[in-house]
Scaffold this motif. Structure first.
Motif, PDB file in Angstrom:
ATOM      1  N   GLU A  57      81.511  48.016  56.773  1.00 32.16           N
ATOM      2  CA  GLU A  57      82.153  47.562  56.717  1.00 32.16           C
ATOM      3  C   GLU A  57      83.065  46.814  57.489  1.00 32.16           C
ATOM      4  O   GLU A  57      82.810  47.544  58.585  1.00 32.16           O
ATOM      5  N   ASN A  58      83.011  45.935  57.735  1.00 31.13           N
ATOM      6  CA  ASN A  58      83.702  44.970  59.098  1.00 31.13           C
ATOM      7  C   ASN A  58      85.309  44.347  58.847  1.00 31.13           C
ATOM      8  O   ASN A  58      85.492  44.213  58.131  1.00 31.13           O
ATOM      9  N   TRP A  59      85.640  44.945  60.348  1.00 35.67           N
ATOM     10  CA  TRP A  59      87.378  43.710  60.092  1.00 35.67           C
ATOM     11  C   TRP A  59      87.239  43.327  61.118  1.00 35.67           C
ATOM     12  O   TRP A  59      86.827  42.851  62.301  1.00 35.67           O
ATOM     13  N   SER A  89      85.195  41.944  44.947  1.00 34.71           N
ATOM     14  CA  SER A  89      83.904  42.512  44.664  1.00 34.71           C
ATOM     15  C   SER A  89      83.103  41.786  44.081  1.00 34.71           C
ATOM     16  O   SER A  89      83.703  41.551  42.721  1.00 34.71           O
ATOM     17  N   MET A  90      81.903  41.224  44.276  1.00 33.74           N
ATOM     18  CA  MET A  90      81.362  40.139  43.241  1.00 33.74           C
ATOM     19  C   MET A  90      79.637  40.653  43.909  1.00 33.74           C
ATOM     20  O   MET A  90      79.953  40.838  44.354  1.00 33.74           O
ATOM     21  N   GLY A  91      79.558  40.923  42.581  1.00 33.79           N
ATOM     22  CA  GLY A  91      78.008  41.036  41.820  1.00 33.79           C
ATOM     23  C   GLY A  91      77.458  42.618  41.883  1.00 33.79           C
ATOM     24  O   GLY A  91      78.742  42.676  41.609  1.00 33.79           O
ATOM     25  N   GLY A 109      82.162  43.204  53.387  1.00 38.63           N
ATOM     26  CA  GLY A 109      81.927  44.334  53.645  1.00 38.63           C
ATOM     27  C   GLY A 109      80.819  44.235  52.364  1.00 38.63           C
ATOM     28  O   GLY A 109      80.807  42.595  51.813  1.00 38.63           O
ATOM     29  N   GLY A 110      79.858  45.529  52.133  1.00 40.20           N
ATOM     30  CA  GLY A 110      79.133  45.241  50.664  1.00 40.20           C
ATOM     31  C   GLY A 110      78.450  46.583  50.846  1.00 40.20           C
ATOM     32  O   GLY A 110      78.263  47.235  51.789  1.00 40.20           O
ATOM     33  N   ASN A 111      77.501  46.383  49.705  1.00 41.91           N
ATOM     34  CA  ASN A 111      77.058  47.496  49.718  1.00 41.91           C
ATOM     35  C   ASN A 111      75.231  47.185  48.654  1.00 41.91           C
ATOM     36  O   ASN A 111      75.246  46.520  48.020  1.00 41.91           O
ATOM     37  N   PHE A 163      78.741  42.488  47.413  1.00 40.50           N
ATOM     38  CA  PHE A 163      79.733  41.553  48.194  1.00 40.50           C
ATOM     39  C   PHE A 163      81.430  41.922  48.367  1.00 40.50           C
ATOM     40  O   PHE A 163      81.612  41.609  47.621  1.00 40.50           O
ATOM     41  N   THR A 164      82.474  42.219  49.444  1.00 35.46           N
ATOM     42  CA  THR A 164      83.260  42.180  49.482  1.00 35.46           C
ATOM     43  C   THR A 164      84.291  41.722  50.223  1.00 35.46           C
ATOM     44  O   THR A 164      83.611  41.624  51.113  1.00 35.46           O
ATOM     45  N   ALA A 165      85.156  41.290  49.978  1.00 33.98           N
ATOM     46  CA  ALA A 165      85.759  40.200  50.896  1.00 33.98           C
ATOM     47  C   ALA A 165      87.317  40.622  50.879  1.00 33.98           C
ATOM     48  O   ALA A 165      87.998  40.634  49.199  1.00 33.98           O
TER      49      ALA A 165
END
Length: 297
Positions: free
Chosen positions: A240-242, A191-193, A226-228, A199-201
């Motif tokens: 959240e996306n796959w 997760s970055m930010g 994904g992210g928040n 943003f999460t990858a």
């Protein structure tokens, strides 16, 4: 896999919970840079940072930069606030900071913190941070009409590192079993930010373990994106996306999910939908409902 392993894990979580948690910061001592809520005998509540204390009184600086001296004899309790000040306004922390919707974020669960979660009411579980870098999740489904021995049991050990305020990564595996067959996924996620906007990858590799057969990993990884984004002091937008890669990859079969997270100091609820193109063509998106209660320090 024996149910004894699940019960042993839950018992261990309970022992750690009840031997480490204390109800009030006044009993534990409050770091000088922590925001606290001080309840007074006259019914008022004071919010701020304790900058000095002695046996007689506390000196508190409020968000408005006012310095207040509070006699200890007038204090009922002192409670740490789970949040931070932004331009003079208090913003509470997201109690479900270590997860997106189903998948983990890169942020590890902190030592002495845990959470109880329930997805679709039928899939509850509990997690505990044994250290700042290691946590364990365990759960058991409660599907009506299904025998206890046929319910789905799931475990997820996880190792994580918060390397800075804006970057964290985690590695782990999900193991789920019912009636002696097992499936799962090994994953790495980052997760970055800032916690309020990140943003999460990640990458995951699925596996199966059928009865009397060897463990077998999939040939192609699964990509997580994904992210928040915080919308207010009590709501956030979570995605959240796959992307399931491989020779049979079709964009219309990929699951994309979006939810609104409503949260207070300890409780968070995600209400949203899973969007799969071919499913939507046949009717409606798949609804998503889960809640999390954060406990511990």
């Amino acid at each position: 896999m024996s149910y004894k392993l699940l019960f042993s894990a839950l018992l261990l979580l309970g022992v750690f919970l009840f031997t480490t948690e204390m109800p009030y910061a006044q009993e534990q001592g409050v770091p000088s840079d922590s925001l606290v809520s001080i309840s007074l005998k006259d019914g008022t509540t004071l919010t701020g940072k304790i900058v000095h204390e002695d046996e007689v009184s506390l000196k508190v600086v409020t968000p408005a930069e006012l310095e207040v001296e509070v006699p200890r004899s007038s204090i009922i309790s002192i409670k740490p606030l789970r949040g931070r000040m932004v331009e003079g306004q208090f913003y509470r922390f997201d109690p479900n900071y270590s997860r997106l919707m189903f998948a983990p974020s890169g942020r590890p669960l902190r030592k002495g913190e845990g959470y109880f979660f329930d997805t679709y009411v039928l899939f509850p579980g509990v997690a505990w941070g044994f250290t700042d870098n290691f946590s364990l999740m365990a759960g058991l489904s409660v599907v009506p009409g299904v025998d206890f021995g046929d319910q789905l049991l799931y475990l997820a050990p996880r190792i994580g590192f918060q390397t800075s305020d804006e970057f964290a990564m985690s590695f782990g595996a999900l193991y789920a079993t019912a009636d002696r067959d097992a499936v799962g996924i090994a994953f790495a996620v980052a997760s970055m930010g800032q916690p309020d906007k990140s943003f999460t990858a990640g990458l995951g590799l699925g596996y199966t373990k059928l009865e009397d057969e060897d463990l077998e990993f999939g040939d192609h990884p699964v990509i997580l994106l994904g992210g928040n984004v915080r919308l207010s002091n009590s709501t956030a937008l979570v995605s959240e996306n796959w992307l399931i890669t491989g020779g049979d990859f079709e964009f219309g079969n990929q699951p994309f999910a979006l939810a609104i997270r409503f949260f207070g100091e300890r409780l968070a609820a995600d209400v949203g939908a899973i969007l799969i193109g071919e499913v939507i063509e046949e009717g409606f998106p798949i609804p998503w409902l889960s809640f999390t209660y954060n406990f511990g320090r």
